[in-house]
Design a protein around this motif. Structure first.
Motif, mmCIF file in Angstrom:
data_model
loop_
_atom_site.group_PDB
_atom_site.id
_atom_site.type_symbol
_atom_site.label_atom_id
_atom_site.label_comp_id
_atom_site.label_asym_id
_atom_site.label_seq_id
_atom_site.Cartn_x
_atom_site.Cartn_y
_atom_site.Cartn_z
ATOM 1 N N LEU A 120 0.799 -1.230 0.000
ATOM 2 C CA LEU A 120 0.000 0.000 0.000
ATOM 3 C C LEU A 120 0.832 1.282 0.000
ATOM 4 C CD1 LEU A 120 -3.053 -0.938 2.247
ATOM 5 C CD2 LEU A 120 -2.842 -0.935 -0.249
ATOM 6 N N PRO A 121 1.907 1.411 0.779
ATOM 7 C CA PRO A 121 2.680 2.661 0.689
ATOM 8 C C PRO A 121 3.196 2.934 -0.719
ATOM 9 C CG PRO A 121 3.298 1.429 2.648
ATOM 10 C CD PRO A 121 2.417 0.521 1.844
ATOM 11 N N PHE A 122 3.700 1.889 -1.371
ATOM 12 C CA PHE A 122 4.221 2.087 -2.728
ATOM 13 C C PHE A 122 3.104 2.418 -3.704
ATOM 14 C CE2 PHE A 122 4.985 0.138 -6.910
ATOM 15 C CZ PHE A 122 6.053 0.921 -7.332
ATOM 16 N N MET A 123 1.985 1.683 -3.641
ATOM 17 C CA MET A 123 0.908 1.881 -4.622
ATOM 18 C C MET A 123 0.214 3.231 -4.452
ATOM 19 S SD MET A 123 1.136 -0.565 -6.648
ATOM 20 C CE MET A 123 -0.200 0.128 -7.625
ATOM 21 N N THR A 124 0.030 3.683 -3.211
ATOM 22 C CA THR A 124 -0.592 5.006 -3.022
ATOM 23 C C THR A 124 0.325 6.117 -3.522
ATOM 24 O OG1 THR A 124 0.225 4.983 -0.747
ATOM 25 C CG2 THR A 124 -2.066 4.309 -1.101
ATOM 26 N N LEU A 125 1.638 5.929 -3.335
ATOM 27 C CA LEU A 125 2.587 6.914 -3.867
ATOM 28 C C LEU A 125 2.601 6.875 -5.392
ATOM 29 C CD1 LEU A 125 4.771 9.019 -3.280
ATOM 30 C CD2 LEU A 125 6.439 7.143 -3.209
ATOM 31 N N LEU A 126 2.612 5.673 -5.963
ATOM 32 C CA LEU A 126 2.607 5.540 -7.412
ATOM 33 C C LEU A 126 1.324 6.106 -8.020
ATOM 34 C CD1 LEU A 126 4.126 4.357 -9.890
ATOM 35 C CD2 LEU A 126 2.783 2.259 -9.555
ATOM 36 N N GLY A 127 0.220 6.044 -7.264
ATOM 37 C CA GLY A 127 -1.055 6.551 -7.760
ATOM 38 C C GLY A 127 -1.052 8.036 -8.041
ATOM 39 N N ASN A 128 -0.088 8.765 -7.469
ATOM 40 C CA ASN A 128 0.022 10.202 -7.709
ATOM 41 C C ASN A 128 0.847 10.543 -8.945
ATOM 42 O OD1 ASN A 128 -1.447 11.134 -5.395
ATOM 43 N ND2 ASN A 128 0.280 10.453 -4.140
ATOM 44 N N TYR A 129 1.357 9.525 -9.627
ATOM 45 C CA TYR A 129 2.110 9.771 -10.853
ATOM 46 C C TYR A 129 1.177 10.371 -11.897
ATOM 47 C CZ TYR A 129 5.054 8.746 -14.945
ATOM 48 O OH TYR A 129 5.791 8.847 -16.091
ATOM 49 N N ARG A 130 1.566 11.498 -12.462
ATOM 50 C CA ARG A 130 0.643 12.257 -13.312
ATOM 51 C C ARG A 130 0.229 11.503 -14.567
ATOM 52 N NH1 ARG A 130 3.257 14.873 -17.564
ATOM 53 N NH2 ARG A 130 5.525 14.728 -17.560
ATOM 54 N N ARG A 131 1.045 10.561 -15.031
ATOM 55 C CA ARG A 131 0.679 9.818 -16.243
ATOM 56 C C ARG A 131 -0.540 8.934 -16.025
ATOM 57 N NH1 ARG A 131 2.828 12.525 -20.374
ATOM 58 N NH2 ARG A 131 5.084 12.808 -20.153
ATOM 59 N N PHE A 132 -0.820 8.586 -14.767
ATOM 60 C CA PHE A 132 -1.995 7.775 -14.474
ATOM 61 C C PHE A 132 -3.250 8.612 -14.318
ATOM 62 C CE2 PHE A 132 1.023 4.491 -12.497
ATOM 63 C CZ PHE A 132 1.100 3.786 -13.681
ATOM 64 N N GLY A 133 -3.114 9.932 -14.218
ATOM 65 C CA GLY A 133 -4.271 10.807 -14.084
ATOM 66 C C GLY A 133 -5.104 10.463 -12.862
ATOM 67 N N SER A 134 -6.416 10.567 -13.023
ATOM 68 C CA SER A 134 -7.333 10.270 -11.909
ATOM 69 C C SER A 134 -7.470 8.779 -11.645
ATOM 70 C CB SER A 134 -8.715 10.867 -12.209
ATOM 71 O OG SER A 134 -9.255 10.301 -13.395
ATOM 72 N N GLN A 135 -6.872 7.939 -12.493
ATOM 73 C CA GLN A 135 -6.984 6.496 -12.318
ATOM 74 C C GLN A 135 -5.943 5.933 -11.354
ATOM 75 O OE1 GLN A 135 -9.659 5.122 -13.892
ATOM 76 N NE2 GLN A 135 -9.980 7.239 -14.531
ATOM 77 N N GLY A 136 -5.035 6.774 -10.863
ATOM 78 C CA GLY A 136 -3.951 6.280 -10.037
ATOM 79 C C GLY A 136 -4.402 5.550 -8.790
ATOM 80 N N ILE A 137 -5.507 5.992 -8.190
ATOM 81 C CA ILE A 137 -5.982 5.376 -6.959
ATOM 82 C C ILE A 137 -6.393 3.931 -7.174
ATOM 83 C CG2 ILE A 137 -8.355 6.124 -7.304
ATOM 84 C CD1 ILE A 137 -6.421 5.872 -3.969
ATOM 85 N N LEU A 138 -6.712 3.553 -8.416
ATOM 86 C CA LEU A 138 -7.165 2.191 -8.683
ATOM 87 C C LEU A 138 -6.061 1.165 -8.451
ATOM 88 C CD1 LEU A 138 -9.325 2.697 -11.901
ATOM 89 C CD2 LEU A 138 -10.041 2.662 -9.511
ATOM 90 N N GLY A 139 -4.812 1.581 -8.527
ATOM 91 C CA GLY A 139 -3.727 0.647 -8.249
ATOM 92 C C GLY A 139 -3.793 0.140 -6.827
ATOM 93 N N ALA A 140 -4.000 1.057 -5.874
ATOM 94 C CA ALA A 140 -4.069 0.653 -4.468
ATOM 95 C C ALA A 140 -5.317 -0.184 -4.195
ATOM 96 C CB ALA A 140 -4.059 1.893 -3.577
ATOM 97 N N THR A 141 -6.465 0.203 -4.747
ATOM 98 C CA THR A 141 -7.687 -0.563 -4.505
ATOM 99 C C THR A 141 -7.609 -1.953 -5.133
ATOM 100 O OG1 THR A 141 -8.701 0.492 -6.448
ATOM 101 C CG2 THR A 141 -9.104 1.504 -4.316
ATOM 102 N N THR A 142 -7.025 -2.049 -6.319
ATOM 103 C CA THR A 142 -6.849 -3.362 -6.932
ATOM 104 C C THR A 142 -5.925 -4.233 -6.093
ATOM 105 O OG1 THR A 142 -7.138 -2.406 -9.131
ATOM 106 C CG2 THR A 142 -6.141 -4.579 -9.015
#
Length: 379
Positions: A120-142
């Motif tokens: 979770l720490p890595f995925m929530t941080l990665l979710g803020n990467y601008r290339r993922f846009g608003s979809q970044g949060i889905l990495g942590a939930t998945t």
């Protein structure tokens, strides 16, 4: 007593909301507009989820079939281009979340808490990467789905990626092939609304300038004129939305799109018009300010100014009925002739005035002239 007041307030709010819902439902079934667009997109999202579930949960009997309808619903977006872009972002971030969480489960030997600490720490941080846009949060939930499900075999990971891919294909296909969204009407509607709001404000200013205390509402006029600039921004947003809606969209061939939106020159023209109105309102508000040393023009000048603004309001009202159209042009030309006649009267008043109010009168005369020039009938 207080309880009765609260009940009345709740009842009034519920009645207003119910009236809004009824109006939206009526508009959705009776005429084309944003309400019908919302209805169509909602039904398409529901249909794509059902199809995605039928393919993965019923036909393939996938172990985690919910990923497919979840992805499909998210990809029925407002434009086809947005669906494709969001689909690529979503599949990428879900794939990363799935693989990372599965690897964490393998390393920790299926220990849920330890896998969460690694993931979770890595995925929530990665979710803020601008290339993922608003979809970044889905990495942590998945990743949470994967960890709580408790299986990390290669076969299971492959199935999850396949389910996500099926959902993305279904959502994009439904959005692109079933009544694909075409945003051509919004620009026209918002320009019409801007013309109508401008007409209402100019008419209100004209009525106020004829009163005995002509400038007591000048601050309200300035506030309303500032809101016109916000409406102008909404026209720009609609223009960008229409441009994006046309990208990679088969809607022009699969459904009737209606007439194209007014040219971009209309946006520029209305930007000038709104700026003129704002400047006039700001000048009038500055005269009414107690801290200023500007002298107020005499009532005869303000009455002449009211006549000009009233005719300008008529021109805007005519354009609100047929924005950018060649029909009804004669009515606008007649209103324009009356406006110029009123401005000549205003200019005559200015030329005969002397004293400390002359700079204010000159500024108002110039701005109204520029306003009428920008409102001139297009050839």
């Amino acid at each position: 007593m207080a309880w009765n007041v609260r009940r009345l307030a709740v009842g009034w709010w519920a009645g207003r909301e119910w009236a809004g819902v009824r109006r939206s439902v009526h508009n959705a079934f009776e005429e084309s507009g944003p309400e019908r667009d919302t209805l169509v997109q909602s039904l398409k999202a529901a249909a794509s989820a059902i199809v995605a579930w039928a393919l993965t949960g019923w036909w393939l009997e996938a172990p985690m079939a919910l990923l497919a309808p979840w992805t499909a619903v998210a990809l029925v977006s407002g434009t086809v281009y947005q669906s494709l872009r969001t689909g690529a972002q979503q599949f990428a971030v879900i794939a990363v979340g799935t693989v990372w969480a599965s690897a964490a489960m393998t390393v920790t030997r299926d220990q849920t808490m330890a896998a969460m600490l690694l993931t979770l720490p890595f995925m929530t941080l990665l979710g803020n990467y601008r290339r993922f846009g608003s979809q970044g949060i889905l990495g942590a939930t998945t990743a949470l789905f994967v960890i709580t499900y408790g299986s990390s075999s290669t076969w299971t990971v492959g199935h999850r990626l396949l389910e996500t891919l099926i959902g993305a294909i279904v959502g994009i296909s439904v959005n692109a092939l079933v009544l694909p969204p075409v945003h051509l009407r919004s620009v026209r509607d918002r320009l019409r609304g801007l013309a109508r709001d401008s007409a209402d404000l100019l008419d209100t200013m004209a009525d106020g300038l004829r009163e005995d205390d002509a400038l007591h509402r000048a601050e309200d006029w300035h506030t309303e004129a500032s809101r016109l600039m916000l409406s102008l921004q909404s026209v720009t947003d609609a223009r960008n939305w229409a441009t994006e809606g046309a990208r990679w969209n088969p809607g022009g061939r699969l459904r009737r799109t209606g007439p194209p939106p007014p040219p971009f020159a209309e946006d520029i023209r209305w930007s000038r018009i709104c700026t003129r109105i704002l400047t006039i309102a700001r000048t009038l508000n500055g005269i009414d300010d107690e801290d200023t040393d500007l002298a107020a023009p005499p009532s005869c000048f303000l009455v002449a100014l009211a006549a000009v603004l009233e005719q300008a309001a008529c021109i805007c009202a005519e354009e609100a009925e047929q924005p950018g159209a060649s029909t009804e042009r004669r009515c606008r030309e007649q209103a324009f002739e009356k406006a110029w006649a009123a401005h000549r009267t205003l200019a005559d008043n200015f030329h005969h005035q002397q004293g400390p109010a002359a700079p204010v009168e000159g500024a108002l005369s110039l701005e109204t002239r520029q306003l009428l020039t920008d409102l001139a009938p297009r050839r």
